[in-house]
Every structure is written in structure tokens, then in C-alpha cells.
Design a protein around this motif. Structure first.
Motif, PDB file in Angstrom:
ATOM      1  N   ALA A 158       0.842  -1.187   0.000  1.00  0.00           N
ATOM      2  CA  ALA A 158       0.000   0.000   0.000  1.00  0.00           C
ATOM      3  C   ALA A 158       0.885   1.248   0.000  1.00  0.00           C
ATOM      4  O   ALA A 158       2.089   1.177   0.280  1.00  0.00           O
ATOM      5  N   TYR A 159       0.280   2.369  -0.284  1.00  0.00           N
ATOM      6  CA  TYR A 159       1.022   3.637  -0.289  1.00  0.00           C
ATOM      7  C   TYR A 159       1.195   4.182   1.124  1.00  0.00           C
ATOM      8  O   TYR A 159       2.291   4.538   1.547  1.00  0.00           O
ATOM      9  N   LYS A 160       0.105   4.183   1.889  1.00  0.00           N
ATOM     10  CA  LYS A 160       0.154   4.815   3.210  1.00  0.00           C
ATOM     11  C   LYS A 160      -0.697   4.019   4.187  1.00  0.00           C
ATOM     12  O   LYS A 160      -1.721   3.449   3.825  1.00  0.00           O
ATOM     13  N   ALA A 161      -0.258   3.986   5.448  1.00  0.00           N
ATOM     14  CA  ALA A 161      -1.022   3.335   6.515  1.00  0.00           C
ATOM     15  C   ALA A 161      -0.973   4.193   7.762  1.00  0.00           C
ATOM     16  O   ALA A 161      -0.024   4.955   7.971  1.00  0.00           O
ATOM     17  N   ASP A 162      -2.021   4.083   8.599  1.00  0.00           N
ATOM     18  CA  ASP A 162      -1.877   4.603   9.955  1.00  0.00           C
ATOM     19  C   ASP A 162      -1.538   3.424  10.859  1.00  0.00           C
ATOM     20  O   ASP A 162      -1.493   2.274  10.419  1.00  0.00           O
ATOM     21  N   LYS A 163      -1.260   3.707  12.109  1.00  0.00           N
ATOM     22  CA  LYS A 163      -0.768   2.665  13.000  1.00  0.00           C
ATOM     23  C   LYS A 163      -1.835   1.639  13.369  1.00  0.00           C
ATOM     24  O   LYS A 163      -1.525   0.610  13.978  1.00  0.00           O
ATOM     25  N   ALA A 164      -3.086   1.901  12.992  1.00  0.00           N
ATOM     26  CA  ALA A 164      -4.152   0.920  13.189  1.00  0.00           C
ATOM     27  C   ALA A 164      -4.265  -0.036  12.007  1.00  0.00           C
ATOM     28  O   ALA A 164      -5.044  -0.989  12.041  1.00  0.00           O
ATOM     29  N   GLY A 165      -3.496   0.237  10.925  1.00  0.00           N
ATOM     30  CA  GLY A 165      -3.511  -0.644   9.758  1.00  0.00           C
ATOM     31  C   GLY A 165      -4.466  -0.230   8.662  1.00  0.00           C
ATOM     32  O   GLY A 165      -4.609  -0.949   7.674  1.00  0.00           O
ATOM     33  N   ASN A 166      -5.132   0.918   8.812  1.00  0.00           N
ATOM     34  CA  ASN A 166      -5.966   1.415   7.724  1.00  0.00           C
ATOM     35  C   ASN A 166      -5.067   1.782   6.541  1.00  0.00           C
ATOM     36  O   ASN A 166      -4.032   2.437   6.718  1.00  0.00           O
ATOM     37  N   GLU A 192       4.764   2.771   2.170  1.00  0.00           N
ATOM     38  CA  GLU A 192       5.788   3.786   1.986  1.00  0.00           C
ATOM     39  C   GLU A 192       5.760   4.863   3.065  1.00  0.00           C
ATOM     40  O   GLU A 192       6.729   5.604   3.230  1.00  0.00           O
ATOM     41  N   GLU A 193       4.649   4.943   3.787  1.00  0.00           N
ATOM     42  CA  GLU A 193       4.526   5.964   4.822  1.00  0.00           C
ATOM     43  C   GLU A 193       3.575   5.477   5.912  1.00  0.00           C
ATOM     44  O   GLU A 193       2.554   4.854   5.611  1.00  0.00           O
ATOM     45  N   ILE A 194       3.932   5.742   7.166  1.00  0.00           N
ATOM     46  CA  ILE A 194       3.080   5.403   8.307  1.00  0.00           C
ATOM     47  C   ILE A 194       2.784   6.681   9.086  1.00  0.00           C
ATOM     48  O   ILE A 194       3.699   7.438   9.411  1.00  0.00           O
ATOM     49  N   VAL A 195       1.501   6.909   9.362  1.00  0.00           N
ATOM     50  CA  VAL A 195       1.097   8.107  10.100  1.00  0.00           C
ATOM     51  C   VAL A 195       0.358   7.695  11.371  1.00  0.00           C
ATOM     52  O   VAL A 195       0.014   6.525  11.569  1.00  0.00           O
ATOM     53  N   GLU A 196       0.108   8.662  12.222  1.00  0.00           N
ATOM     54  CA  GLU A 196      -0.594   8.395  13.473  1.00  0.00           C
ATOM     55  C   GLU A 196      -2.081   8.130  13.211  1.00  0.00           C
ATOM     56  O   GLU A 196      -2.643   8.580  12.208  1.00  0.00           O
ATOM     57  N   ILE A 197      -2.698   7.409  14.121  1.00  0.00           N
ATOM     58  CA  ILE A 197      -4.136   7.149  14.028  1.00  0.00           C
ATOM     59  C   ILE A 197      -4.890   8.474  14.060  1.00  0.00           C
ATOM     60  O   ILE A 197      -4.613   9.342  14.893  1.00  0.00           O
ATOM     61  N   GLY A 198      -5.820   8.638  13.143  1.00  0.00           N
ATOM     62  CA  GLY A 198      -6.602   9.870  13.056  1.00  0.00           C
ATOM     63  C   GLY A 198      -6.116  10.819  11.985  1.00  0.00           C
ATOM     64  O   GLY A 198      -6.826  11.778  11.642  1.00  0.00           O
ATOM     65  N   LEU A 200      -5.458  10.019   8.790  1.00  0.00           N
ATOM     66  CA  LEU A 200      -6.029   9.707   7.480  1.00  0.00           C
ATOM     67  C   LEU A 200      -7.477  10.152   7.419  1.00  0.00           C
ATOM     68  O   LEU A 200      -8.256   9.918   8.349  1.00  0.00           O
ATOM     69  N   ASP A 201      -7.843  10.772   6.316  1.00  0.00           N
ATOM     70  CA  ASP A 201      -9.238  11.127   6.074  1.00  0.00           C
ATOM     71  C   ASP A 201     -10.038   9.820   5.955  1.00  0.00           C
ATOM     72  O   ASP A 201      -9.735   8.989   5.102  1.00  0.00           O
ATOM     73  N   PRO A 202     -11.042   9.613   6.793  1.00  0.00           N
ATOM     74  CA  PRO A 202     -11.808   8.358   6.733  1.00  0.00           C
ATOM     75  C   PRO A 202     -12.363   8.057   5.348  1.00  0.00           C
ATOM     76  O   PRO A 202     -12.455   6.884   4.957  1.00  0.00           O
ATOM     77  N   ASP A 203     -12.723   9.096   4.593  1.00  0.00           N
ATOM     78  CA  ASP A 203     -13.276   8.878   3.258  1.00  0.00           C
ATOM     79  C   ASP A 203     -12.209   8.487   2.234  1.00  0.00           C
ATOM     80  O   ASP A 203     -12.546   8.098   1.111  1.00  0.00           O
ATOM     81  N   SER A 204     -10.932   8.600   2.601  1.00  0.00           N
ATOM     82  CA  SER A 204      -9.851   8.259   1.682  1.00  0.00           C
ATOM     83  C   SER A 204      -9.299   6.859   1.910  1.00  0.00           C
ATOM     84  O   SER A 204      -8.485   6.368   1.128  1.00  0.00           O
ATOM     85  N   ILE A 205      -9.739   6.210   2.981  1.00  0.00           N
ATOM     86  CA  ILE A 205      -9.232   4.877   3.315  1.00  0.00           C
ATOM     87  C   ILE A 205      -9.845   3.835   2.379  1.00  0.00           C
ATOM     88  O   ILE A 205     -11.058   3.759   2.221  1.00  0.00           O
ATOM     89  N   HIS A 206      -8.980   3.037   1.752  1.00  0.00           N
ATOM     90  CA  HIS A 206      -9.440   2.003   0.822  1.00  0.00           C
ATOM     91  C   HIS A 206      -9.680   0.666   1.500  1.00  0.00           C
ATOM     92  O   HIS A 206     -10.510  -0.126   1.052  1.00  0.00           O
TER      93      HIS A 206
END
Length: 234
Positions: A158-166, A192-198, A200-206
Motif C-alpha cells: 500500500a502507499y500509506k497506513a496509519d498505525k491501526a492498519g488502515n 511507503e509511509e506510516i502516520v498516526e491514528i486519526g 487519514l481522512d476516513p473517506d480516503s481509506i481504501h
């Protein structure tokens, strides 16, 4: 919440990979291949593997690495035309192959992840694909019964994840990676990138993090591309 982020691809796989497992591996052509995870899988030395993947990589890249070391005993795939080692092993009877129409393969993985054991499709009716499968008529048309697919382990990119795995995918990498992730009993995502939970825009999560068990950061993927070649340069 359990920490899903692992220091390396090797540490994410070492305690879950065993001989004889079935793995679902993301990727579409050369796009969206979990490069670091495949390299780490090779290093485990696991053998007699069954790999479910749209394609089998190419010589020296993707699942082609595992074919070179003869760690794969069976491929369940849709397109395998770019791998000479694959061709050699198949023609010599060293490799089992289950060719599956591309859309059917995607639906078999999605259905497996959704807990659906099988489904009927018109694709393949009257061809070699239908041999040995139940045929039933609906509204005057014939359909064949296709069993769904699940895997012991899924490896996805995947391109990006938060720490919850979204997860967020980019472009063609979204074709097979999400359904492979759904089908795996344990899913490891290379990102390629990991961000904190919250963040990521919920509507952008695949793909929601409920499907992802482990995350590995790879900030420098090769990102090979396929190009049409009409003739060799002079």
C-alpha cells in the motif's frame, strides 16, 4: 491496541511463515508488488508454497525470486506470460499451475475474505475452466460454480497506513492488493509511509485496518514499470 508496526519485513514474517502454506500476494503486473516482503519470504527458506497472485512476477523480481529458488510448488494466477523461469518449470512438470480468469480470481479472493464459500459465474462456461465444476442454469443461462480462496498469509503493498492498519493504495495497486488482504488469515502490509491514528481522512481509506495484522515500512521501493516495446533500439 496491539502494536502492528514491525521494524523490518524479516521480523514481520519469521514467526508466521511455514513450509506448505498458501499465500495471497498483491500486485498487478509490476505495479503494487510487496517487494520487501517477497525478499524476506525468500530468506525464510520456506518451501512447498502455494501462491495466489494475479501474476508470477518476472525473472529476478517479484515472485520470480521464489521461482528461481524453487520455493513455490503451485501458482494460482491469471497472467503468467512474462516469466521465462515460470514457463520452464511448468513445461518440465516442476510447477503446478491453476489458471483463473482475472475477474474470477479477484472475486474468489473477495468472496473468501467475506466468508462466502463459493459463487456462480458465467465466465469460463464451455471452456477448460469449467471442467469438473458444477454447472447450473439461471434465467436461461449457464453458470459454473467457483470456490472462493483464502490464504494462511497475505502479503500486500500500500502507499500509506496509519498505525491501526488502515490502508490507502495508489492507482493500479488497488486492483488486487485489497482483496488479497481480505483473504489472508494473517495480513502483512508493506507501505511507503506510516502516520498516526486519526491522520487519514476516513473517506480516503481504501481498506480498513481490521484486515491488517502487521505493517512494515519501505520508503525506497523500486517501483518498476512496464513499457510497450515495438522494436529494439538501433
Amino acid at each position: 491496541m496491539t502494536n502492528k508496526v514491525y521494524e523490518s519485513a524479516e521480523s514481520a514474517l519469521n514467526d508466521i511463515i511455514q513450509d506448505g502454506q498458501t499465500l495471497a500476494v498483491g500486485g498487478f503486473g509490476l505495479c503494487g508488488i510487496p517487494e520487501a516482503l517477497i525478499a524476506a519470504l525468500k530468506q525464510t527458506g520456506a518451501k512447498e508454497l502455494t501462491c495466489i497472485s494475479n501474476n508470477a512476477g518476472i525473472d529476478g523480481f517479484g515472485l520470480g525470486l521464489l521461482l528461481e529458488t524453487k520455493q513455490i510448488k503451485k501458482m494460482i494466477s491469471s497472467y503468467v506470460g512474462e516469466n521465462k523461469e515460470f514457463e520452464r518449470q511448468y513445461l518440465n512438470g516442476e510447477l503446478e499451475v491453476e489458471l483463473t480468469p482475472q475477474g474470477t480470481l479477484a472475486e474468489k479472493l473477495r468472496a473468501g475474505g467475506a466468508g462466502i464459500p463459493a459463487f456462480f459465474t458465467q465466465t469460463g462456461v464451455g471452456t477448460l475452466i469449467a471442467e469438473g465444476k458444477e454447472v447450473r442454469e439461471f434465467n436461461g443461462k449457464e453458470y459454473i460454480l467457483e470456490p472462493s480462496l483464502t490464504a494462511d498469509v497475505a502479503l500486500v503493498k500500500a502507499y500509506k497506513a496509519d498505525k491501526a492498519g488502515n490502508l490507502i493504495f495508489r492507482k493500479t495497486a488497488q486492483n488486487f492488493n485489497p482483496v488479497c488482504a481480505m483473504a489472508g488469515k494473517i495480513t502483512v502490509a508493506e507501505v511507503e509511509e506510516i502516520v498516526e491514528i486519526g491522520e487519514l481522512d476516513p473517506d480516503s481509506i481504501h481498506l480498513p485496518g481490521i484486515y491488517v495484522n502487521r505493517i512494515v515500512l519501505n520508503t525506497t521501493p523500486e517501483k518498476r514499470i512496464e513499457q510497450m516495446t515495438l522494436k529494439a533500439e538501433a
